[in-house]
Write an enzyme that holds these catalytic residues in place. Sequence first.
Site, PDB file in Angstrom:
ATOM      1  CG  ASP A 118      -1.671   1.275   1.186  1.00 14.96           C
ATOM      2  OD1 ASP A 118      -2.711   1.547   0.395  1.00 14.96           O
ATOM      3  OD2 ASP A 118      -1.713   1.941   2.284  1.00 14.96           O
ATOM      4  CD  GLU A 130      -2.252   2.691  -3.281  1.00 18.74           C
ATOM      5  OE1 GLU A 130      -3.299   3.145  -3.719  1.00 18.74           O
ATOM      6  OE2 GLU A 130      -1.610   2.293  -2.353  1.00 18.74           O
TER       7      GLU A 130
END
Length: 714
Positions: free
Chosen positions: A396, A447
Amino acid sequence: MTPDTATVLAIAEGRHPHPHSVLGQHVYGDSVVIRALRPLAETVEAVRDDGSRVKLSHVAEGLWQGMEHGTPRPYHLDTSYDGAPRWIAEDPYRFSPTLGDVDVYLFGEGRHEELWRMLGARVRHHEGVEGTAFAVWAPHARAVRVIGDFNGWNGVAHAMRRLDENGVWELFAPGLTPGHNYKFEILTRHGEWVSRADPMARYTEVPPKTASVVGTSDYEWGDGAWLTERADRDPHNTPMSVYELHLGSWRPGLGYRDLADPLIEYVTELGFTHVEFLPLAEHPYGPSWGYQVTGYYAPTSRFGHPDDLRYLVDRLHQAGIGVLMDWVPGHFPKDEWALGKFDGQPLYEHSDPRRGEQPDWGTLVFNFGDSQVRNFLVANALYWLEEFHIDGLRVDAVASMLYLDYSRDEWLPNEYGGRENLEAISFLQEVNATAYKRNPGIVMIAEESTAFPGVTRPTAGNGLGFGLKWNMGWMHDSLEYVKVDPMWRSHHHHDITFSLQYAFSESFMLPISHDEVVHGKGSLLGKMPGDQWQKLAGVRAYLAYMWGHPGKQLLFMGQEFGQPSEWSEQRGLDWWILDQPAHQGLHRLVGELNRAYRDHPALWQRDNDPRGFEWLVGDDNTNNVVAFTRWSAEREPLVVIVNFSGIPVGPYRLGLPCDGEWVELVNTDAAEFGGSGVGNYGVVTAEATPSHGQPASAELTVPPLGALFLTPQR
């Protein structure tokens, strides 16, 4: 031989950094001295295995001492109290350390790849006794104690010893069995006692409770065939169609075990190759969706025991479904009982707030330059991959890690004056290289929302070493395009074609994730203009374009059947809408897209190779049409043509790689998918008339807000 007053007080108050040097048994010449801390006791005796006893006398402040001739031998303590039953127990301070020199050395070097086997609470057999070994890293602490429901949350009798200059503290608690709650109580350099959950806890209480839990796993895996096959597979160049879900709101009320059957049935029906769970590591605040982690080594207990998660992963693997999980090494929350200022001052976080705080989220940022902090995170990635058989981690917020000025008005440059976080870059390279080295067949996914170069380049080539990168540019541009009324899309044609200018600069995954259907953005269906029929047709065409575009696919739960409302973690999906035939049609289409995708290597075999893609029509903004060929490694073609306008287009001459009959493999406007039935009756005949740079062409009809997949008749 008798400790001085200061030492006695330190032992009695549980603040001695080396309690084993005083307590337990010690050799003096040809005798052994045994000392024990038993406040308020009337009598204390050390009982040897042969039944012989050594009477201890009270020294001061609850410290007892006795002596006998001979050598050290195992014993337990027999203690009497006024009006209470006798307490017979093993003495924690008679045991040698449970950590070996190699463990301590590797952690000191920041290279202990199985850190969960060293730190935390480990139920084990030690020197002939069952118990729990505790170990924690707290280099700034003056003293550390274990507190829990087994000692009335008073750690005086469970003071830990400091093993080395790196600040590893250890204690073996004999007889302590799984199921007990505990924390570490730490004496800071400022003389304040603070309590903290175990950073390495593998089990936790159910939030909002915050204690760690002693536990062990006895799960027996049954996915050996899956792991063997996985090790021989290249996940970057094989089919990967991902169903992303938030476990707590997919079917509210289901735990890890309860979820297995319905999730497997549903994902199998739809044909996705993988599921991806939003973070499952323990987190105190449910609406964070798991992105503010306090227990990096503990699956959230909201949904059951960690072995229940193992069961879920195992069952998915046995059903042929891969499992990905979101992982959050970029930041962590400030909860005072967790990682923040763990031993009284910055430890896991960078001490300079210009690097140690993330203003956007009100969180703290790991000190990626510290060897032990990096070790904690690298081992954590390995823990999920190896202990829970996770097939890949989606990392993330990578951009927030890469740039020192990310969302900061005031920031501290790197040693060369630049904005790149060199320590975070080095950490990402290390975790990716280590994960791939130890676990063949897994995939690491970034990401990453910027144009940082080399995200999926190997670390040997100075890249970050990820296997895949979320294509945020494609996501943003394509969604902006489909929001526009078809009447005006001709002015925005570049938005739907631009991604192909950089499609092979990295190895990409195309995400329509949870982030695109929250915070006022509405659902995918809600983004589409027009009436209900047009909205559903728009979703069908868009998903077909997504499945045809180079790159892996990721779709967040609910979008596969046209979820009308924006997603919220506080409620379940709009499953009721599947009672409507039009939404059933979209659901069927997603299954058909996945089956076509898996069955035709042209759609995945050369995702990362420009030879796998060829434009046929990229400039027809007048008709809002795009068309291209996907090529397999064996040069088998699959043609994708999408009409983003609201009216049928045809007869439309389209160049094709060869003449003969071409089958409509997919027509998103077919009646079975809720469409109007416009098409070419299942077959298109191409003649040897060159067009669009191809040796053959055909006149065909492209349905309104529709897409066709064409393959040559064999």
